[in-house]
Design an enzyme around this catalytic site. Structure first.
Site, PDB file in Angstrom:
ATOM      1  N   HIS A   1      11.146   1.947 -34.287  1.00 54.00           N
ATOM      2  CA  HIS A   1      10.431   2.329 -35.272  1.00 54.00           C
ATOM      3  C   HIS A   1      11.021   3.528 -36.155  1.00 54.00           C
ATOM      4  O   HIS A   1      12.096   4.174 -35.820  1.00 54.00           O
ATOM      5  CB  HIS A   1       8.921   2.942 -34.619  1.00 54.00           C
ATOM      6  CG  HIS A   1       8.296   1.924 -34.082  1.00 54.00           C
ATOM      7  ND1 HIS A   1       7.014   1.264 -34.936  1.00 54.00           N
ATOM      8  CD2 HIS A   1       8.319   1.257 -33.160  1.00 54.00           C
ATOM      9  CE1 HIS A   1       6.667   0.386 -34.152  1.00 54.00           C
ATOM     10  NE2 HIS A   1       7.135   0.134 -33.153  1.00 54.00           N
TER      11      HIS A   1
ATOM     12  N   CYS B   1       2.062   1.366 -33.625  1.00 50.35           N
ATOM     13  CA  CYS B   1       1.013   1.233 -32.285  1.00 50.35           C
ATOM     14  C   CYS B   1      -0.093   1.982 -32.158  1.00 50.35           C
ATOM     15  O   CYS B   1       0.115   3.024 -32.565  1.00 50.35           O
ATOM     16  CB  CYS B   1       1.857   1.416 -30.860  1.00 50.35           C
ATOM     17  SG  CYS B   1       1.075   1.370 -29.628  1.00 50.35           S
TER      18      CYS B   1
ATOM     19  N   HIS C   1      14.135  -2.061 -30.263  1.00 42.36           N
ATOM     20  CA  HIS C   1      12.988  -1.947 -30.884  1.00 42.36           C
ATOM     21  C   HIS C   1      12.723  -0.652 -31.421  1.00 42.36           C
ATOM     22  O   HIS C   1      12.369   0.250 -30.750  1.00 42.36           O
ATOM     23  CB  HIS C   1      11.944  -2.600 -29.865  1.00 42.36           C
ATOM     24  CG  HIS C   1      10.497  -2.489 -30.623  1.00 42.36           C
ATOM     25  ND1 HIS C   1       9.817  -3.770 -30.844  1.00 42.36           N
ATOM     26  CD2 HIS C   1       9.626  -1.673 -30.838  1.00 42.36           C
ATOM     27  CE1 HIS C   1       8.699  -3.678 -31.421  1.00 42.36           C
ATOM     28  NE2 HIS C   1       8.466  -2.353 -31.333  1.00 42.36           N
TER      29      HIS C   1
ATOM     30  N   ASN D   1       8.077  -0.391 -38.144  1.00 40.80           N
ATOM     31  CA  ASN D   1       9.346  -0.513 -37.663  1.00 40.80           C
ATOM     32  C   ASN D   1      10.494  -0.408 -38.691  1.00 40.80           C
ATOM     33  O   ASN D   1      10.339  -0.427 -39.755  1.00 40.80           O
ATOM     34  CB  ASN D   1       9.330  -2.220 -37.227  1.00 40.80           C
ATOM     35  CG  ASN D   1       8.282  -2.354 -36.043  1.00 40.80           C
ATOM     36  OD1 ASN D   1       9.108  -2.163 -34.739  1.00 40.80           O
ATOM     37  ND2 ASN D   1       7.135  -2.579 -36.017  1.00 40.80           N
TER      38      ASN D   1
ATOM     39  N   ARG E   1       3.112  -9.376 -35.172  1.00 41.85           N
ATOM     40  CA  ARG E   1       2.515  -8.617 -34.326  1.00 41.85           C
ATOM     41  C   ARG E   1       2.444  -7.244 -34.454  1.00 41.85           C
ATOM     42  O   ARG E   1       1.495  -6.584 -34.607  1.00 41.85           O
ATOM     43  CB  ARG E   1       3.093  -9.135 -32.760  1.00 41.85           C
ATOM     44  CG  ARG E   1       2.363  -8.612 -31.475  1.00 41.85           C
ATOM     45  CD  ARG E   1       2.368  -7.252 -31.210  1.00 41.85           C
ATOM     46  NE  ARG E   1       3.960  -6.968 -30.754  1.00 41.85           N
ATOM     47  CZ  ARG E   1       4.402  -5.646 -30.740  1.00 41.85           C
ATOM     48  NH1 ARG E   1       3.201  -4.696 -30.686  1.00 41.85           N
ATOM     49  NH2 ARG E   1       5.619  -5.372 -30.500  1.00 41.85           N
ATOM     50  N   ASP E   2       3.523  -6.506 -34.111  1.00 39.00           N
ATOM     51  CA  ASP E   2       3.751  -5.144 -34.367  1.00 39.00           C
ATOM     52  C   ASP E   2       3.187  -4.770 -35.642  1.00 39.00           C
ATOM     53  O   ASP E   2       2.516  -3.813 -35.889  1.00 39.00           O
ATOM     54  CB  ASP E   2       5.007  -4.583 -34.140  1.00 39.00           C
ATOM     55  CG  ASP E   2       5.191  -3.086 -33.795  1.00 39.00           C
ATOM     56  OD1 ASP E   2       4.465  -2.224 -34.271  1.00 39.00           O
ATOM     57  OD2 ASP E   2       6.014  -2.681 -32.799  1.00 39.00           O
TER      58      ASP E   2
HETATM   59  P1  HMG Z   1      -9.123  -2.395 -19.408  1.00 32.54           P
HETATM   60  O1  HMG Z   1     -10.114  -2.144 -20.297  1.00 32.54           O
HETATM   61  O2  HMG Z   1      -8.460  -1.522 -18.250  1.00 32.54           O
HETATM   62  O3  HMG Z   1      -9.247  -3.863 -18.647  1.00 32.54           O
HETATM   63  O4  HMG Z   1      -7.669  -2.617 -20.363  1.00 32.54           O
HETATM   64  P2  HMG Z   1     -10.621  -4.815 -18.100  1.00 32.54           P
HETATM   65  O5  HMG Z   1      -9.606  -5.883 -17.248  1.00 32.54           O
HETATM   66  O6  HMG Z   1     -11.235  -3.653 -17.692  1.00 32.54           O
HETATM   67  O7  HMG Z   1     -11.006  -5.755 -19.489  1.00 32.54           O
HETATM   68  C1  HMG Z   1     -11.720  -4.822 -20.398  1.00 32.54           C
HETATM   69  C2  HMG Z   1     -12.244  -6.014 -21.423  1.00 32.54           C
HETATM   70  O8  HMG Z   1     -11.523  -6.566 -21.842  1.00 32.54           O
HETATM   71  C3  HMG Z   1     -13.228  -6.972 -20.747  1.00 32.54           C
HETATM   72  O9  HMG Z   1     -14.070  -7.495 -21.118  1.00 32.54           O
HETATM   73  C4  HMG Z   1     -12.037  -7.983 -20.170  1.00 32.54           C
HETATM   74  O10 HMG Z   1     -12.547  -9.378 -20.242  1.00 32.54           O
HETATM   75  C5  HMG Z   1     -11.172  -8.210 -21.604  1.00 32.54           C
HETATM   76  P3  HMG Z   1     -15.549  -7.290 -20.871  1.00 32.54           P
HETATM   77  O11 HMG Z   1     -16.020  -7.512 -19.660  1.00 32.54           O
HETATM   78  O12 HMG Z   1     -15.799  -5.528 -21.019  1.00 32.54           O
HETATM   79  O13 HMG Z   1     -16.603  -8.036 -22.100  1.00 32.54           O
HETATM   80  N1  HMG Z   1      -9.982  -8.472 -21.412  1.00 32.54           N
HETATM   81  C6  HMG Z   1      -9.362  -9.362 -22.084  1.00 32.54           C
HETATM   82  N2  HMG Z   1      -9.908 -10.330 -23.179  1.00 32.54           N
HETATM   83  C7  HMG Z   1      -8.853 -11.094 -23.655  1.00 32.54           C
HETATM   84  N3  HMG Z   1      -7.561 -10.977 -23.213  1.00 32.54           N
HETATM   85  C8  HMG Z   1      -7.263 -10.200 -22.230  1.00 32.54           C
HETATM   86  C9  HMG Z   1      -8.036  -9.312 -21.567  1.00 32.54           C
HETATM   87  N4  HMG Z   1      -7.727  -8.566 -20.898  1.00 32.54           N
HETATM   88  C10 HMG Z   1      -9.037  -8.047 -20.599  1.00 32.54           C
HETATM   89  N5  HMG Z   1      -5.750 -10.326 -21.644  1.00 32.54           N
HETATM   90  C11 HMG Z   1      -5.713  -4.175 -20.970  1.00 32.54           C
HETATM   91  C12 HMG Z   1      -6.487  -3.127 -19.990  1.00 32.54           C
HETATM   92  C13 HMG Z   1      -4.236  -4.107 -20.703  1.00 32.54           C
HETATM   93  C14 HMG Z   1      -6.565  -5.346 -21.037  1.00 32.54           C
HETATM   94  C15 HMG Z   1      -6.249  -3.401 -22.446  1.00 32.54           C
HETATM   95  O14 HMG Z   1      -5.305  -1.798 -22.226  1.00 32.54           O
HETATM   96  C16 HMG Z   1      -5.088  -3.708 -23.291  1.00 32.54           C
HETATM   97  O15 HMG Z   1      -5.417  -4.921 -24.033  1.00 32.54           O
HETATM   98  N6  HMG Z   1      -4.138  -3.192 -23.972  1.00 32.54           N
HETATM   99  C17 HMG Z   1      -3.250  -3.757 -24.924  1.00 32.54           C
HETATM  100  C18 HMG Z   1      -2.844  -2.598 -25.644  1.00 32.54           C
HETATM  101  C19 HMG Z   1      -1.917  -3.039 -27.008  1.00 32.54           C
HETATM  102  O16 HMG Z   1      -1.891  -4.072 -27.248  1.00 32.54           O
HETATM  103  N7  HMG Z   1      -1.212  -2.084 -27.644  1.00 32.54           N
HETATM  104  C20 HMG Z   1      -0.108  -2.385 -28.673  1.00 32.54           C
HETATM  105  C21 HMG Z   1       0.761  -3.369 -28.202  1.00 32.54           C
HETATM  106  S1  HMG Z   1       2.191  -2.361 -27.293  1.00 32.54           S
HETATM  107  C22 HMG Z   1       3.342  -1.678 -28.481  1.00 32.54           C
HETATM  108  O17 HMG Z   1       2.735  -1.806 -29.648  1.00 32.54           O
HETATM  109  C23 HMG Z   1       4.635  -1.096 -28.133  1.00 32.54           C
HETATM  110  C24 HMG Z   1       5.752  -2.142 -28.440  1.00 32.54           C
HETATM  111  O18 HMG Z   1       5.787  -2.478 -29.906  1.00 32.54           O
HETATM  112  C25 HMG Z   1       7.034  -1.510 -28.212  1.00 32.54           C
HETATM  113  C26 HMG Z   1       7.223  -0.175 -28.849  1.00 32.54           C
HETATM  114  O19 HMG Z   1       7.061   0.046 -30.004  1.00 32.54           O
HETATM  115  O20 HMG Z   1       7.518   0.775 -28.057  1.00 32.54           O
HETATM  116  C27 HMG Z   1       5.438  -3.335 -27.716  1.00 32.54           C
HETATM  117 MG    MG Z   2       6.529  -1.405 -31.594  1.00 29.75          MG
END
Ligand code: HMG
Ligand code: MG
Length: 311
Positions: A218, A249, A216, A258, A21-22
């Site tokens: 990095h 990220c 977690h 990581n 995933r990450d």
């Molecule tokens: P948004 O644009 O505010 O949401 O995003 P929305 O509800 O307006 O949706 C936009 C579009 O996405 C729409 O499609 C939705 O249907 C679709 P459209 O109508 O334009 O065709 N949509 C989805 N489709 C499939 N699955 C879904 C989904 N949700 C909406 N679940 C949202 C808000 C939360 C969805 C967006 O910001 C998002 O997906 N963010 C995730 C970002 C991400 O994955 N970042 C990386 C992971 S976090 C990380 O790496 C940190 C970590 O490792 C810890 C660390 O290192 O500290 C965990």
């Molecule tokens: Mg991470």
């Protein structure tokens, strides 16, 4: 001199492998589902028992995780994965629906201790994200799913710089209170140093039982292994790591990989801490996945083993 300066080390540690995933979310090209399945299969064969395999986030935001539905369906059909805990990130109700349909049993919600990072990563403030997660966690638990809660930016934020530890504790406490079984403290951009991480862990352990905390880390500044050791000395028993040192990220500019699983396993096993992981199989998996994504592993152990083979 202290008799055993590492007296706080436990007999065993649980590793959560986050490479699929990450690691893969940060690669420019999306890997085909077939290769993602193979990665999980190889990691499990190397002895990893907890694997974060994908993310049900918006494919517009993170296209690399788009086919997680198909991935989990394929993984569910593999008998060799019985006994392996697979999990996925879920940001909202749509993500939970997809995860449920794909047969996922463990999910992770992901909040942050930095307001700007929260907006960039989730398009929501910290308060808005926590309110959304409260409903999401309740719905997931009603479905019988286990939920982990991440707190990103525990030591620093790519946009805001220093992050107050009190804010980390607040978010960790909120996620715990809403029903997250485990709180993963994320040093998203790897700027933390051992004393800083120890301070954050101790502060969080005043609010959430330390047995429920994970780290977690990095490795952007080369501190992850030292920080892991500091966490273990504070009582943390669950550590995240990514094969080959992959990771980052897309919403944390400058965040590199990581803590590499190979380096973590080498340090722990060499210090008498059991991980259940076969280092040779893991190194082989690191070489394979790094070849697939066209990267040189950053894991020192894999580099050292590869150099030794070449001699
Ligand atoms: P948004 O644009 O505010 O949401 O995003 P929305 O509800 O307006 O949706 C936009 C579009 O996405 C729409 O499609 C939705 O249907 C679709 P459209 O109508 O334009 O065709 N949509 C989805 N489709 C499939 N699955 C879904 C989904 N949700 C909406 N679940 C949202 C808000 C939360 C969805 C967006 O910001 C998002 O997906 N963010 C995730 C970002 C991400 O994955 N970042 C990386 C992971 S976090 C990380 O790496 C940190 C970590 O490792 C810890 C660390 O290192 O500290 C965990
Ligand atoms: Mg991470």
């Amino acid at each position: 001199m202290r008799e055993d300066p590492l007296a706080g080390l436990p007999d065993s540690v649980e590793i959560v492998e986050v490479g699929p995933r990450d690691g893969l979310q940060n690669e420019r090209a999306s890997l085909p589902v077939e290769a993602r399945v193979e990665l999980v299969r190889r990691l499990a064969a190397a002895g990893l028992r907890r694997i974060e395999a994908g993310a049900f986030v918006s494919p517009k935001w993170v296209p690399q995780m788009a086919a997680s539905d198909e991935l989990f369906r394929r993984l569910a059909g593999l008998p060799e994965l019985a006994g392996v805990r697979l999990s996925a990130l879920v940001p909202n109700a749509r993500g939970l629906e997809r995860a449920r349909e794909a047969g996922v049993t463990e999910i992770a919600v992901f909040g942050a201790a930095s307001e700007t990072f929260s907006h960039r990563n989730l398009n929501a403030s910290i308060a808005e994200s926590l309110a959304r997660f409260r409903e999401l966690v309740a719905a997931a638990r009603d479905l019988g799913l286990r939920v982990r809660g991440y707190v990103s930016c525990i030591a620093g934020c790519p946009y805001e710089g220093d992050v107050p530890t009190a804010r980390v504790v607040e978010v960790a406490g909120a996620l715990y209170d809403m029903g997250c079984a485990e709180i993963a403290l994320g040093d998203t951009i790897g700027t933390g140093t051992p004393r800083h991480i120890a301070r954050v862990v101790r502060a969080c352990a005043g609010r959430v039982p330390v047995a429920r905390l994970a780290l977690h880390l990095h490795d952007t500044y080369g501190q992850a292994l030292a920080n892991a050791l500091a966490g273990l000395e504070c009582g943390v028993r669950v550590l995240d790591a990514a094969v080959g040192g992959l990771g980052g990220c897309p919403y944390a500019p400058g965040a590199s990989g990581n803590l590499a699983t190979e380096d973590l396993v080498y340090m722990l096993e060499g210090s008498g801490v059991r991980t259940g992981v076969d280092l040779d199989a893991l190194v082989e998996t690191a070489r394979w996945i790094c070849g697939r994504v066209g990267r040189t592993p950053t894991a020192r152990v894999t580099l050292a083993r590869t150099a030794a083979c070449a001699r």
